[in-house]
Write a protein that holds these residues in place. Structure first.
Motif, PDB file in Angstrom:
ATOM      1  N   CYS A  32       1.016  -1.164  -0.095  1.00 46.86           N
ATOM      2  CA  CYS A  32      -0.026   0.125   0.039  1.00 46.86           C
ATOM      3  C   CYS A  32       0.724   1.059   0.171  1.00 46.86           C
ATOM      4  N   LYS A  33       0.919   1.719  -1.156  1.00 46.65           N
ATOM      5  CA  LYS A  33       1.611   3.184  -1.243  1.00 46.65           C
ATOM      6  C   LYS A  33       0.897   4.146  -1.529  1.00 46.65           C
ATOM      7  N   TYR A  34       1.180   5.437  -1.067  1.00 41.41           N
ATOM      8  CA  TYR A  34       0.343   6.505  -1.309  1.00 41.41           C
ATOM      9  C   TYR A  34       1.143   7.622  -1.680  1.00 41.41           C
ATOM     10  N   HIS A  35       0.648   8.589  -2.555  1.00 41.47           N
ATOM     11  CA  HIS A  35       1.464  10.061  -2.977  1.00 41.47           C
ATOM     12  C   HIS A  35       0.720  11.184  -1.940  1.00 41.47           C
ATOM     13  N   LEU A  36       1.535  11.516  -1.344  1.00 40.53           N
ATOM     14  CA  LEU A  36       0.815  12.437  -0.179  1.00 40.53           C
ATOM     15  C   LEU A  36       1.438  13.844  -0.493  1.00 40.53           C
ATOM     16  N   VAL A  37       0.625  14.937  -0.417  1.00 43.11           N
ATOM     17  CA  VAL A  37       1.081  16.274  -0.442  1.00 43.11           C
ATOM     18  C   VAL A  37       0.247  17.017   0.737  1.00 43.11           C
ATOM     19  N   TRP A  38       0.941  17.779   1.332  1.00 41.94           N
ATOM     20  CA  TRP A  38       0.383  18.805   2.317  1.00 41.94           C
ATOM     21  C   TRP A  38       1.118  20.254   2.194  1.00 41.94           C
ATOM     22  N   ILE A  39       0.550  21.220   2.882  1.00 40.68           N
ATOM     23  CA  ILE A  39       1.185  22.536   2.766  1.00 40.68           C
ATOM     24  C   ILE A  39       1.185  23.069   4.230  1.00 40.68           C
ATOM     25  N   ARG A  59      14.432  22.722   6.635  1.00 36.80           N
ATOM     26  CA  ARG A  59      14.222  21.665   5.648  1.00 36.80           C
ATOM     27  C   ARG A  59      14.793  20.276   5.950  1.00 36.80           C
ATOM     28  N   LYS A  60      16.250  20.558   6.067  1.00 37.69           N
ATOM     29  CA  LYS A  60      16.976  19.342   6.620  1.00 37.69           C
ATOM     30  C   LYS A  60      16.615  18.850   7.808  1.00 37.69           C
ATOM     31  N   TYR A  61      15.962  19.572   8.724  1.00 33.79           N
ATOM     32  CA  TYR A  61      15.559  19.076   9.939  1.00 33.79           C
ATOM     33  C   TYR A  61      14.447  18.342   9.923  1.00 33.79           C
ATOM     34  N   LEU A  62      13.254  18.669   8.972  1.00 34.63           N
ATOM     35  CA  LEU A  62      12.131  18.026   8.886  1.00 34.63           C
ATOM     36  C   LEU A  62      12.155  16.806   8.118  1.00 34.63           C
ATOM     37  N   GLY A  63      12.977  16.645   7.080  1.00 36.76           N
ATOM     38  CA  GLY A  63      13.125  15.462   6.383  1.00 36.76           C
ATOM     39  C   GLY A  63      13.401  14.295   7.260  1.00 36.76           C
ATOM     40  N   ASP A  64      14.245  14.443   8.179  1.00 43.90           N
ATOM     41  CA  ASP A  64      14.761  13.482   9.114  1.00 43.90           C
ATOM     42  C   ASP A  64      13.727  13.160  10.395  1.00 43.90           C
ATOM     43  N   VAL A  65      12.861  14.313  10.753  1.00 44.17           N
ATOM     44  CA  VAL A  65      11.875  14.216  11.677  1.00 44.17           C
ATOM     45  C   VAL A  65      10.735  13.296  11.059  1.00 44.17           C
ATOM     46  N   LEU A  66      10.250  13.395   9.797  1.00 47.13           N
ATOM     47  CA  LEU A  66       9.395  12.906   9.074  1.00 47.13           C
ATOM     48  C   LEU A  66       9.608  11.519   9.097  1.00 47.13           C
ATOM     49  N   ARG A  67      10.971  11.144   8.518  1.00 44.58           N
ATOM     50  CA  ARG A  67      10.962   9.809   8.312  1.00 44.58           C
ATOM     51  C   ARG A  67      11.103   9.201   9.767  1.00 44.58           C
ATOM     52  N   GLU A  68      11.622   9.630  10.910  1.00 42.52           N
ATOM     53  CA  GLU A  68      11.568   8.865  12.023  1.00 42.52           C
ATOM     54  C   GLU A  68      10.112   8.698  12.707  1.00 42.52           C
ATOM     55  N   LEU A  69       9.171   9.903  12.603  1.00 45.91           N
ATOM     56  CA  LEU A  69       7.686   9.622  12.923  1.00 45.91           C
ATOM     57  C   LEU A  69       7.155   8.744  12.094  1.00 45.91           C
ATOM     58  N   ALA A  70       7.381   8.536  10.646  1.00 44.47           N
ATOM     59  CA  ALA A  70       6.781   7.352   9.958  1.00 44.47           C
ATOM     60  C   ALA A  70       7.213   6.044  10.479  1.00 44.47           C
ATOM     61  N   SER A  71       8.327   6.023  10.742  1.00 45.92           N
ATOM     62  CA  SER A  71       8.944   4.503  11.385  1.00 45.92           C
ATOM     63  C   SER A  71       8.170   4.044  12.752  1.00 45.92           C
ATOM     64  N   HIS A  72       7.842   5.201  13.375  1.00 48.58           N
ATOM     65  CA  HIS A  72       7.083   4.817  14.705  1.00 48.58           C
ATOM     66  C   HIS A  72       5.846   3.970  14.400  1.00 48.58           C
ATOM     67  N   LYS A  73       5.215   4.449  13.338  1.00 54.53           N
ATOM     68  CA  LYS A  73       4.094   3.699  13.001  1.00 54.53           C
ATOM     69  C   LYS A  73       4.123   2.829  11.630  1.00 54.53           C
ATOM     70  N   HIS A 125       5.891  16.709  -0.516  1.00 55.65           N
ATOM     71  CA  HIS A 125       5.632  15.713  -1.226  1.00 55.65           C
ATOM     72  C   HIS A 125       6.201  14.390  -0.864  1.00 55.65           C
ATOM     73  N   MET A 126       5.452  13.413  -0.740  1.00 50.95           N
ATOM     74  CA  MET A 126       5.997  12.219  -0.354  1.00 50.95           C
ATOM     75  C   MET A 126       5.392  10.890  -1.203  1.00 50.95           C
ATOM     76  N   LEU A 127       6.066   9.768  -1.329  1.00 52.24           N
ATOM     77  CA  LEU A 127       5.525   8.484  -1.514  1.00 52.24           C
ATOM     78  C   LEU A 127       5.705   7.812  -0.055  1.00 52.24           C
ATOM     79  N   ILE A 128       4.623   7.414   0.158  1.00 55.53           N
ATOM     80  CA  ILE A 128       4.914   6.529   1.511  1.00 55.53           C
ATOM     81  C   ILE A 128       4.062   5.355   1.588  1.00 55.53           C
ATOM     82  N   SER A 129       4.670   4.212   2.300  1.00 56.44           N
ATOM     83  CA  SER A 129       3.834   3.191   2.250  1.00 56.44           C
ATOM     84  C   SER A 129       3.330   2.762   3.755  1.00 56.44           C
TER      85      SER A 129
END
Length: 143
Positions: A14-21, A34-48, A63-67
């Motif tokens: 299950c992969k999704y193309h996700l965009v928010w502002i 920008r650099k900080y948020l990339g790492d934070v979002l990847r870590e938060l995604a791994s929590h779930k 923009h992201m492609l997330i499973s």
């Protein structure tokens, strides 16, 4: 079927193309944030138990492609990513340690589409945005 993941009783891809502002679509996602948020979002995604396969922070949107495993509702994961990342930003860049009432970093909505057979097209789309940003960074337009 080469990207199939599994849980105890489920096989899924299950992969999704996700965009928010950001709130008011302000162009604030550049530089150190920008650099900080990339790492934070990847870590938060791994929590779930989710994984960001491709991601790019533009000046005024993400923009992201997330499973995401099927045991989670998509809206639950998006709410988690946006909420927790906003708290991280408030702590790191606004000097707030508690009492986040009234702070809104992200806008309320988001765009999502499933990425079943057009996954490679979405990956190329996100990478193309990344190349455009690199050119803009070289010109010094967003520093």
């Amino acid at each position: 079927m080469n990207n199939v993941q599994s849980l105890n009783h489920t096989a899924w891809d299950c992969k999704y193309h996700l965009v928010w502002i950001p709130k008011y679509r302000k162009k604030i996602l550049y530089g150190e944030l920008r650099k900080y948020l990339g790492d934070v979002l990847r870590e938060l995604a791994s929590h779930k138990e989710s994984k960001i396969h491709e991601g790019h922070l533009r000046g005024d949107h993400v923009h992201m492609l997330i499973s995401i495993p099927p045991k989670y509702a998509f809206s639950q994961i998006v709410g988690y990513l946006k909420g927790k990342s906003a708290i991280h930003v408030a702590r790191q860049y606004m000097g707030r340690q508690k009492n986040f009432t009234g702070l809104h970093f992200w806008a309320r909505g988001y765009y999502v589409s499933t990425a079943c057979h057009d996954e490679e097209v979405i990956r190329q789309y996100i990478k193309r945005h990344e190349e455009i940003d690199k050119k803009l960074d070289q010109l010094g337009l967003f520093k």
